[in-house]
Design a protein around this motif. Structure first.
Motif, short mmCIF file in Angstrom:
data_model
loop_
_atom_site.label_atom_id
_atom_site.label_comp_id
_atom_site.label_asym_id
_atom_site.label_seq_id
_atom_site.Cartn_x
_atom_site.Cartn_y
_atom_site.Cartn_z
N ARG A 120 -0.10 2.32 12.18
CA ARG A 120 -0.27 1.70 10.86
C ARG A 120 -1.24 0.53 10.90
O ARG A 120 -2.11 0.40 10.03
N LEU A 121 -1.11 -0.30 11.91
CA LEU A 121 -2.03 -1.45 12.01
C LEU A 121 -3.46 -1.00 12.25
O LEU A 121 -4.40 -1.55 11.65
N VAL A 122 -3.65 -0.01 13.10
CA VAL A 122 -4.99 0.52 13.35
C VAL A 122 -5.54 1.14 12.07
O VAL A 122 -6.70 0.94 11.72
N GLY A 123 -4.71 1.90 11.36
CA GLY A 123 -5.14 2.50 10.10
C GLY A 123 -5.55 1.46 9.07
O GLY A 123 -6.58 1.59 8.42
N LEU A 124 -4.75 0.41 8.94
CA LEU A 124 -5.09 -0.66 7.99
C LEU A 124 -6.41 -1.34 8.37
O LEU A 124 -7.24 -1.62 7.51
N ALA A 125 -6.58 -1.59 9.66
CA ALA A 125 -7.82 -2.24 10.11
C ALA A 125 -9.03 -1.34 9.84
O ALA A 125 -10.07 -1.82 9.37
N LEU A 126 -8.90 -0.05 10.14
CA LEU A 126 -10.02 0.87 9.92
C LEU A 126 -10.35 1.03 8.44
O LEU A 126 -11.52 1.08 8.06
N VAL A 127 -9.32 1.12 7.61
CA VAL A 127 -9.57 1.22 6.16
C VAL A 127 -10.23 -0.05 5.65
O VAL A 127 -11.18 0.01 4.87
N ALA A 128 -9.76 -1.21 6.09
CA ALA A 128 -10.36 -2.47 5.65
C ALA A 128 -11.82 -2.57 6.08
O ALA A 128 -12.69 -2.97 5.30
N LEU A 129 -12.11 -2.19 7.32
CA LEU A 129 -13.49 -2.22 7.80
C LEU A 129 -14.38 -1.26 7.01
O LEU A 129 -15.49 -1.61 6.62
N HIS A 130 -13.87 -0.06 6.78
CA HIS A 130 -14.68 0.92 6.06
C HIS A 130 -14.91 0.50 4.61
O HIS A 130 -16.03 0.63 4.09
#
Length: 190
Positions: A15-25
């Motif tokens: 979940r944390l990795v997903g949130l970080a990747l979505v925020a970056l994208h």
């Protein structure tokens, strides 16, 4: 660490990795949307679906194909990263696909509105359709197969070191037999 809730196991790190990747994208998409465009020629706003796609395919040649590819790829990573936020391996594929698609429609519409208000780009419904199609294709290409693979890894006995058999590690079991036992089997069992 595996967390459980009423919907099934979820992985907090995913979940944390997903949130970080979505925020970056989404940060990249916001930056890209605010870049100044070519204001020497601007087509009218398009609210009729598939008109500009058809025009790009027939009249524009290679630049038109590149425009279509750009719109398909702009938000496509969200098809993979949005389901990652949920961290769920046991979700039905159709429910995951629908949730991802609905989130993609909202984000594609927001990106198109940002591009319209911040640069020389005019509203084009085909850009939203192409972005959502890119999200859907990326989701269907990666997420069901990835979840299936991760479920197989999770469900195999070798995944848990406490329940792994000695055979899986390659160690041989040895039975020690007393010398006087004539009926004893060989000392090594397979």
């Amino acid at each position: 660490m595996l967390q459980t809730d009423r919907r099934g196991p979820a992985h907090g790190t995913a979940r944390l990795v997903g949130l970080a990747l979505v925020a970056l994208h989404l940060g990249f998409v916001a930056w890209y949307a605010t870049l100044p465009g070519d204001a020497s020629f601007m087509a009218d706003a398009n609210l009729t679906p598939l008109v500009s796609i058809r025009q790009n395919l027939t009249d524009a040649g290679l630049p038109g194909l590149l425009e279509i590819a750009r719109e398909l790829l702009l938000l496509a990573p969200l098809g993979i990263t949005l389901p990652l936020i949920g961290g769920q391996l046991d979700r039905p594929w159709l429910g995951s696909f629908v949730r991802t698609l609905l989130g993609g429609v909202l984000l594609a519409t927001a990106a198109e509105a940002l591009r319209t208000f911040s640069s020389a780009h005019l509203l084009n419904v085909d850009d939203v359709l192409l972005s959502v199609t890119g999200i859907a294709l990326a989701h269907l290409a990666v997420v069901p197969a990835g979840r299936s693979y991760l479920r197989r890894l999770r469900d195999t006995p070798e995944a848990d070191p406490e329940t792994a058999s000695p055979r899986s590690t390659g160690a041989a079991r040895v039975r020690i037999v007393a010398r006087g036992d004539a009926a004893a089997r060989p000392a090594r069992e397979a």
